[in-house]
Design an enzyme around this catalytic site. Structure first.
Site, mmCIF file in Angstrom:
data_model
loop_
_atom_site.group_PDB
_atom_site.id
_atom_site.type_symbol
_atom_site.label_atom_id
_atom_site.label_comp_id
_atom_site.label_asym_id
_atom_site.label_seq_id
_atom_site.Cartn_x
_atom_site.Cartn_y
_atom_site.Cartn_z
ATOM 1 N N TYR A 141 0.829 -1.110 -0.201
ATOM 2 C CA TYR A 141 0.014 0.262 -0.115
ATOM 3 C C TYR A 141 1.053 1.163 0.192
ATOM 4 O O TYR A 141 0.364 2.304 -0.448
ATOM 5 C CB TYR A 141 -0.935 0.115 1.059
ATOM 6 C CG TYR A 141 -2.079 -1.174 1.184
ATOM 7 C CD1 TYR A 141 -2.377 -1.848 0.085
ATOM 8 C CD2 TYR A 141 -3.106 -0.956 2.051
ATOM 9 C CE1 TYR A 141 -3.352 -2.675 0.021
ATOM 10 C CE2 TYR A 141 -4.069 -2.127 2.028
ATOM 11 C CZ TYR A 141 -4.289 -2.816 0.991
ATOM 12 O OH TYR A 141 -5.233 -3.603 1.072
ATOM 13 N N LYS A 186 3.660 -15.340 3.761
ATOM 14 C CA LYS A 186 3.899 -16.206 2.828
ATOM 15 C C LYS A 186 5.166 -16.635 2.583
ATOM 16 O O LYS A 186 5.637 -16.108 1.334
ATOM 17 C CB LYS A 186 3.117 -15.419 1.554
ATOM 18 C CG LYS A 186 2.825 -16.335 0.255
ATOM 19 C CD LYS A 186 1.894 -17.485 0.455
ATOM 20 C CE LYS A 186 1.885 -18.291 -0.872
ATOM 21 N NZ LYS A 186 1.081 -19.519 -0.630
ATOM 22 N N ASP A 218 -2.755 -18.171 2.938
ATOM 23 C CA ASP A 218 -3.624 -18.805 2.278
ATOM 24 C C ASP A 218 -4.469 -19.964 3.067
ATOM 25 O O ASP A 218 -5.409 -20.022 3.264
ATOM 26 C CB ASP A 218 -3.197 -19.525 0.961
ATOM 27 C CG ASP A 218 -1.976 -20.053 0.933
ATOM 28 O OD1 ASP A 218 -1.046 -20.020 2.043
ATOM 29 O OD2 ASP A 218 -1.506 -20.743 0.036
ATOM 30 N N ASP A 242 -5.377 -6.559 5.791
ATOM 31 C CA ASP A 242 -6.648 -6.035 5.310
ATOM 32 C C ASP A 242 -7.563 -7.080 4.749
ATOM 33 O O ASP A 242 -8.851 -7.193 5.331
ATOM 34 C CB ASP A 242 -6.215 -5.045 4.248
ATOM 35 C CG ASP A 242 -7.320 -4.314 3.727
ATOM 36 O OD1 ASP A 242 -8.491 -3.995 4.306
ATOM 37 O OD2 ASP A 242 -7.370 -3.688 2.614
ATOM 38 N N ASP A 246 -11.349 -8.468 7.251
ATOM 39 C CA ASP A 246 -12.644 -8.555 6.487
ATOM 40 C C ASP A 246 -13.235 -9.747 6.268
ATOM 41 O O ASP A 246 -14.359 -9.924 6.474
ATOM 42 C CB ASP A 246 -12.524 -7.815 4.971
ATOM 43 C CG ASP A 246 -12.791 -6.422 5.134
ATOM 44 O OD1 ASP A 246 -12.615 -5.597 6.083
ATOM 45 O OD2 ASP A 246 -12.873 -5.787 3.896
#
Length: 365
Positions: A141, A186, A218, A242, A246
């Site tokens: 970001y 990851k 994942d 993020d 959610d």
């Protein structure tokens, strides 16, 4: 105490839910003898319309001088052109960077009265109590970007210092909870994640009283749905955090229920519900104010050290979620002002009750 709070209502339902949170903070101040001064400033699409930029200099200066910042939401269809040179979200990212709020806390609990609203079976929702700690000012970001006619890049960059400071915050929070920390990365593919994991492993030597595990992002996305009660504090990088938070919000039954606190090294922080601007219901008076009200409770706790007052707000919200009235997103028909009135009434009812803070109760965050 005396404190200066800047409010950034923003766009969509932001002004409606922020007004509810401010009303609760004013009620808390009156009941407990505090003086909270509020200053409203522009951010997001509203700021673009008024000033041509998503974070005006006056708003930034006010936030930097404040004891805490309470934000509503930014964005909406009016400003959604991906090719636009100025977008509402740029204001929020710039504010986070300017305030140095690198640790985003998102507590998740499933209220028993709302368990039926979750897509998961009730038995998987028992004892779900997770605190997500998302790194907020690094990663993709905030990395360099390029764009040509047929290609684009987004740089994901982290330094050891950026990782270590948020990981230490997560360890400290875990010490005050169940002493379990899950770090999400990851590392089987990404170099930034390999740096993340090695940094977590090194810092863990200073927190031998906290159990640490590592999960690939994942796998974690699956595990949050299959065994969410297994997790205590979850720390991860900006983009992964993020997405995962959610996803986890669906467990609670609605995005409208969940608060967040963005913290740096000082006492000042940025507080906001995790939901978006919900332009489809903006101005209709039906937005759920609970996420914003609980964000105000986090403000009381983390920026002002007012744990008793924060717990009172959380207890009042708990009573309303248990007994109603409920907003439309959680199966009811109440509007924003009705839910707010019920929370304020519950604050009054709980004020002199010893049962407002039962022995052994632990507040969010």
């Amino acid at each position: 105490m005396k404190a200066h709070i800047v409010t950034l209502p923003g766009d969509g339902v932001g002004p409606e839910v922020t007004a509810a949170a401010v009303a609760v903070l004013k009620a808390v101040a009156e009941r407990h003898g505090h003086v909270f001064a509020f200053e409203e400033q522009l951010i997001g699409g509203a700021a673009i319309d008024a000033c041509g930029e998503p974070l005006p200099a006056a708003a930034l200066a006010a936030c930097q001088a404040a004891d805490a910042v309470l934000l509503g939401a930014v964005g909406g269809p009016k400003w959604s052109d991906p090719n636009a040179p100025v977008r509402p979200e740029q204001g929020l990212l710039a504010l986070r960077a300017a305030l140095g709020v690198y640790a985003n806390l998102r507590p998740l609990q499933v209220h028993p009265a709302l368990a039926e609203l979750s897509p998961l079976k009730n038995e998987r929702l028992q004892r779900v109590d997770v605190l997500f700690v998302r790194e907020l000012t690094g990663g993709a970001y905030f990395g360099a970007r390029t764009r040509s006619a047929d290609a684009a890049t987004d740089e994901c960059k982290y330094t050891v210092a950026e990782i270590e400071r948020v990981v230490r915050r997560a360890f400290e929070l875990a010490r005050d909870r169940r002493r379990q920390l899950t770090s999400v990365d990851k590392a089987n593919v990404l170099e930034t994640s390999r740096l993340w994991r090695s940094t977590v492993q090194r810092v863990a030597a200073d927190y031998t009283d906290v159990t640490v595990e590592h999960q690939l992002v994942d796998s974690m996305a699956m595990l949050l749905l299959t065994r969410p009660s297994a997790y205590d504090v979850v720390v991860t990088e900006n983009l992964f955090g993020d997405i995962l938070t959610d996803e986890a919000a669906a467990l609670a039954g609605s995005l409208g229920l969940l608060p967040s606190a963005s913290l740096g090294d000082g006492k000042a922080g940025l507080y906001e519900p995790i939901h978006g601007s919900a332009p489809d219901i903006a101005g209709k008076g039906v937005a759920n104010p609970v996420g914003a009200i609980l964000s105000a409770a986090l403000l009381l706790r983390h920026s002002f050290g007012l744990d008793i007052e924060a717990a009172a707000v959380e207890a009042a919200v708990d009573a309303v979620l248990r007994d109603g009235p409920h907003s439309r997103d959680i199966g009811g028909s109440a509007g924003t002002t009705e839910v707010l009135a019920a929370v304020l009434a519950a604050l009054d009812a709980l004020a002199d009750s010893a049962t407002a803070f039962p022995s052994g109760a632990r507040a969010c965050g």
